[in-house]
Design a protein around this motif. Structure first.
Motif, PDB file in Angstrom:
ATOM      1  N   ASP A 122       0.797  -1.293   0.324  1.00 26.97           N
ATOM      2  CA  ASP A 122      -0.089   0.137  -0.259  1.00 26.97           C
ATOM      3  C   ASP A 122       0.902   1.235  -0.117  1.00 26.97           C
ATOM      4  OD1 ASP A 122      -2.587  -0.836  -0.160  1.00 26.97           O
ATOM      5  OD2 ASP A 122      -2.455  -1.545   2.022  1.00 26.97           O
ATOM      6  N   GLY A 123       0.492   2.191  -0.773  1.00 31.17           N
ATOM      7  CA  GLY A 123       1.229   3.505  -0.889  1.00 31.17           C
ATOM      8  C   GLY A 123       0.544   4.438  -1.816  1.00 31.17           C
ATOM      9  N   SER A 124       0.989   5.583  -1.936  1.00 27.49           N
ATOM     10  CA  SER A 124       0.322   6.516  -2.800  1.00 27.49           C
ATOM     11  C   SER A 124       1.078   7.105  -3.769  1.00 27.49           C
ATOM     12  CB  SER A 124       0.098   7.884  -1.634  1.00 27.49           C
ATOM     13  OG  SER A 124      -0.756   7.730  -0.887  1.00 27.49           O
ATOM     14  N   PRO A 125       0.780   7.687  -4.870  1.00 28.78           N
ATOM     15  CA  PRO A 125       1.639   8.063  -5.977  1.00 28.78           C
ATOM     16  C   PRO A 125       2.561   9.116  -5.281  1.00 28.78           C
ATOM     17  CG  PRO A 125      -0.599   7.826  -6.761  1.00 28.78           C
ATOM     18  CD  PRO A 125      -0.679   7.570  -5.498  1.00 28.78           C
ATOM     19  N   LEU A 126       3.506   9.406  -5.931  1.00 26.68           N
ATOM     20  CA  LEU A 126       4.614  10.520  -5.509  1.00 26.68           C
ATOM     21  C   LEU A 126       3.882  11.979  -5.425  1.00 26.68           C
ATOM     22  CD1 LEU A 126       7.329  11.376  -4.575  1.00 26.68           C
ATOM     23  CD2 LEU A 126       7.604  12.019  -7.070  1.00 26.68           C
ATOM     24  N   LEU A 127       3.169  12.286  -6.669  1.00 29.12           N
ATOM     25  CA  LEU A 127       2.537  13.605  -6.711  1.00 29.12           C
ATOM     26  C   LEU A 127       1.409  13.732  -5.691  1.00 29.12           C
ATOM     27  CD1 LEU A 127       2.521  14.093 -10.503  1.00 29.12           C
ATOM     28  CD2 LEU A 127       4.241  14.779  -9.020  1.00 29.12           C
ATOM     29  N   HIS A 177      10.501   5.778 -13.164  1.00 30.63           N
ATOM     30  CA  HIS A 177       8.988   6.497 -13.628  1.00 30.63           C
ATOM     31  C   HIS A 177       8.238   6.358 -12.404  1.00 30.63           C
ATOM     32  CE1 HIS A 177       5.049   5.890 -15.353  1.00 30.63           C
ATOM     33  NE2 HIS A 177       5.769   6.518 -16.501  1.00 30.63           N
ATOM     34  N   LEU A 178       7.256   7.500 -12.456  1.00 30.55           N
ATOM     35  CA  LEU A 178       6.328   7.510 -11.249  1.00 30.55           C
ATOM     36  C   LEU A 178       5.478   6.549 -11.132  1.00 30.55           C
ATOM     37  CD1 LEU A 178       4.936  11.145 -11.996  1.00 30.55           C
ATOM     38  CD2 LEU A 178       6.597  10.443 -10.398  1.00 30.55           C
ATOM     39  N   GLY A 179       5.132   5.405 -11.818  1.00 27.12           N
ATOM     40  CA  GLY A 179       4.472   4.395 -11.614  1.00 27.12           C
ATOM     41  C   GLY A 179       5.158   3.272 -10.982  1.00 27.12           C
ATOM     42  N   ASN A 180       6.597   3.339 -11.019  1.00 29.33           N
ATOM     43  CA  ASN A 180       7.452   2.351 -10.534  1.00 29.33           C
ATOM     44  C   ASN A 180       7.561   2.036  -9.067  1.00 29.33           C
ATOM     45  OD1 ASN A 180       7.487   1.066 -12.994  1.00 29.33           O
ATOM     46  ND2 ASN A 180       9.332   1.912 -13.642  1.00 29.33           N
ATOM     47  N   TYR A 181       7.126   3.105  -8.179  1.00 27.17           N
ATOM     48  CA  TYR A 181       7.145   2.934  -6.824  1.00 27.17           C
ATOM     49  C   TYR A 181       6.016   3.994  -6.013  1.00 27.17           C
ATOM     50  CZ  TYR A 181       9.104   7.522  -8.208  1.00 27.17           C
ATOM     51  OH  TYR A 181       9.059   8.859  -8.620  1.00 27.17           O
ATOM     52  N   GLN A 233       2.390   6.564   3.853  1.00 28.69           N
ATOM     53  CA  GLN A 233       2.213   7.606   4.694  1.00 28.69           C
ATOM     54  C   GLN A 233       3.513   8.079   5.423  1.00 28.69           C
ATOM     55  OE1 GLN A 233      -0.681   9.092   3.187  1.00 28.69           O
ATOM     56  NE2 GLN A 233      -0.878   9.727   5.334  1.00 28.69           N
ATOM     57  N   ASN A 234       4.140   7.453   6.068  1.00 26.79           N
ATOM     58  CA  ASN A 234       5.153   8.107   6.921  1.00 26.79           C
ATOM     59  C   ASN A 234       6.477   8.301   6.079  1.00 26.79           C
ATOM     60  OD1 ASN A 234       6.202   5.470   6.106  1.00 26.79           O
ATOM     61  ND2 ASN A 234       6.808   4.773   8.310  1.00 26.79           N
ATOM     62  N   GLY A 235       6.404   8.240   4.625  1.00 22.30           N
ATOM     63  CA  GLY A 235       7.394   8.483   3.830  1.00 22.30           C
ATOM     64  C   GLY A 235       8.389   7.705   3.231  1.00 22.30           C
ATOM     65  N   ASP A 236       8.077   6.242   3.693  1.00 20.09           N
ATOM     66  CA  ASP A 236       8.792   5.109   3.471  1.00 20.09           C
ATOM     67  C   ASP A 236       8.587   4.836   1.877  1.00 20.09           C
ATOM     68  OD1 ASP A 236       9.854   4.825   6.004  1.00 20.09           O
ATOM     69  OD2 ASP A 236       8.721   3.188   6.497  1.00 20.09           O
ATOM     70  N   VAL A 237       9.354   4.120   1.048  1.00 17.10           N
ATOM     71  CA  VAL A 237       9.420   3.947  -0.193  1.00 17.10           C
ATOM     72  C   VAL A 237       8.906   2.458  -0.479  1.00 17.10           C
ATOM     73  CG1 VAL A 237      10.502   3.742  -2.480  1.00 17.10           C
ATOM     74  CG2 VAL A 237      10.896   6.030  -0.712  1.00 17.10           C
ATOM     75  N   ASN A 238       7.917   2.316  -1.424  1.00 14.96           N
ATOM     76  CA  ASN A 238       8.010   1.154  -1.846  1.00 14.96           C
ATOM     77  C   ASN A 238       8.349   0.927  -3.276  1.00 14.96           C
ATOM     78  OD1 ASN A 238       6.112   0.207   0.312  1.00 14.96           O
ATOM     79  ND2 ASN A 238       4.573   1.154  -0.623  1.00 14.96           N
ATOM     80  N   LEU A 239       9.233  -0.025  -3.630  1.00 21.86           N
ATOM     81  CA  LEU A 239       9.642  -0.298  -5.039  1.00 21.86           C
ATOM     82  C   LEU A 239       8.774  -1.465  -5.641  1.00 21.86           C
ATOM     83  CD1 LEU A 239      13.536  -0.409  -4.805  1.00 21.86           C
ATOM     84  CD2 LEU A 239      11.991   1.592  -5.442  1.00 21.86           C
ATOM     85  N   LEU A 240       8.176  -1.136  -6.865  1.00 17.82           N
ATOM     86  CA  LEU A 240       7.199  -2.010  -7.385  1.00 17.82           C
ATOM     87  C   LEU A 240       7.439  -2.759  -8.784  1.00 17.82           C
ATOM     88  CD1 LEU A 240       4.159   0.505  -7.031  1.00 17.82           C
ATOM     89  CD2 LEU A 240       5.062  -1.309  -5.315  1.00 17.82           C
TER      90      LEU A 240
END
Length: 451
Positions: free
Chosen positions: A236-241, A280-284, A288-295
């Protein structure tokens, strides 16, 4: 019968589109040749717009490659890069009847029983495939990445069109010899079609980032994956923008994301000689806490340790104004430094890329280069000088290296991050030793069956 007709219709439509694109690109190439031989004149703006329209109707691998090229400084003339940058990356998703047929071909007739739930509509669709949300019988949320059919022949057809595109460019602009770029893109695009390889890449990233508590990598579900279907745990995560919009007034939160992205990309590179070539914006996504998911792990490049050593040698060559060290770095990559002017020209681009790392202070990524697309003005200046000096043939390794650097720079621009990049870089490289990197790389590749 409906499924079969659906597939036949899509295949026929794809072949028709290839014929149309081939005709369009060939016609555009003829315009260039006509201009060179007969002096008929060529409106680059209109010509590049026509090219975008020719490619845009395809929405497939050729579009993906064109978008990659559009972000690499000087891989294409600026008029073409600007038009191709506007291509939309989202392709229409396949309907449920078609998905059922594809899933059956990958997991067998009883495929749906292998899941507790499987969402009919795709959550994302791109140039090579689409993603469906599902749930395993143990309650685990899953992401199923399903490749479109016949993508191998589609990629090969597209690479032939790319060759024509490079031929157009090379006929009227000698500043950059794109032959190595084409070879690199060809190899990487073919690798992206092999989901077994991507699964191994995913495991490699889990290993390399095992000590990075703020970067997350999904786990592959091997018994629900094939060469054309990749099933992994859902993150689970949000797009960067979207994250940036929600944290406009919180510079600390945006800085944290930037530091996490920096380590997600460069811990693998400086510790193991591995780069993710597509920020690319769709690759991660961002938690909510700023951690990053690589997808996504399709576009991964493994470098020789000597290449990584050259990257660090060039940094110290620039920092210490050591021209001999800088020349050795360039030549270790395969550049031919013909004269002092060539060195100075390459150093213009190097100073741009390394600039934030060379200044031991807190700053944004673009303090010294405001306005316009990231790196565009500097790239245009370098391009003009290279053309005057007779041109250069970039090593193929630079395709993804440059893409990663410029792509991440654009991410840091979006975040408006203010960080001491110099300190972040030095904390990462420490007392770099390429022999030690070689050992760590071999161990990691062996553990993940990538040797």
């Amino acid at each position: 019968m409906d499924d079969f007709a659906d597939e036949e219709s899509r295949l026929g439509g794809r072949l028709k589109r290839y014929a149309q694109v081939g005709t369009s690109v060939g016609g555009l190439a003829a315009q260039v040749v006509s201009n060179l031989v007969f002096g008929t004149g060529l409106d680059r703006g209109k010509h590049s717009s026509d090219l975008k329209n020719a490619l845009g109707g395809l929405k497939g691998p050729l579009m993906k490659a064109a978008q990659i090229l559009a972000t690499i400084p000087d891989a294409l003339p600026k008029e073409y890069a600007e038009e191709l940058r506007q291509l939309q990356s989202n392709a229409p998703s396949m309907g449920w009847l078609f998905v059922k047929r594809r899933m059956k071909s990958e997991l067998g007739a009883g495929w749906l029983k292998k899941f507790d739930t499987f969402v009919h509509e795709a959550t994302a669709a791109a140039s090579l495939g689409q993603v469906h949300n599902a749930r395993g019988h143990d309650g685990t949320e899953l992401a199923c990445k399903l490749q479109y059919p016949d993508m191998i022949s589609a990629v090969e057809a597209d690479l032939k069109q790319l060759s024509i595109l490079f031929g157009i460019y090379r006929r009227y602009d000698k500043a950059i010899d794109p032959s190595n770029i084409h070879k690199e893109l060809s190899d990487r695009l073919r690798e992206e079609l092999d989901y077994f390889r991507e699964a191994q890449n995913m495991k490699l990233y889990q290993y390399m980032l095992r000590d990075e508590a703020q970067v997350f990598v999904p786990e592959c579900v091997d018994n629900l994956s094939t060469r054309r279907l990749l099933t992994m745990t859902w993150l689970d995560g949000s797009p960067l923008l979207d994250y940036i919009k929600d944290h406009e007034d919180n510079i600390e939160a945006r800085n944290q994301v930037a530091m996490n992205m920096f380590r997600a990309w460069y811990v693998p590179f400086y510790k193991y000689g591995v780069i993710h070539g597509d920020p690319h914006l769709g690759n991660y996504s961002i938690r909510q806490n700023g951690d990053v998911n690589l997808l996504d792990f399709g576009c991964i490049r493994v470098f020789e340790p000597s290449f990584v050593k050259g990257v660090i040698d060039l940094y110290f060559g620039l920092e210490q104004n050591d021209e001999a060290l800088a020349v050795r770095a360039y030549e270790s990559w395969g550049f031919k430094i013909k004269n002092r002017e060539m060195l100075d020209t390459l150093n213009i681009w190097a100073h741009f890329l390394y600039g934030p790392l060379l200044q031991d202070r807190k700053r944004t990524i673009v303090d010294d280069h405001k306005g316009g697309p990231y790196g565009a003005k500097i790239a245009n200046k370098v391009h003009g000088e290279l053309r005057r000096l007779g041109g250069v043939k970039p090593p193929r390794e630079f395709v993804l290296m440059d893409r990663a650097a410029v792509g991440l720079g654009s991410v840091f621009m979006h975040l408006k991050a203010e960080i001491n990049w110099h300190q972040l870089f030095h904390d990462l490289i420490g007392d770099f030793n390429h022999v030690e990197l070689s050992k760590q790389q071999s161990s990691a590749l062996e553990k993940c069956d990538l040797n």
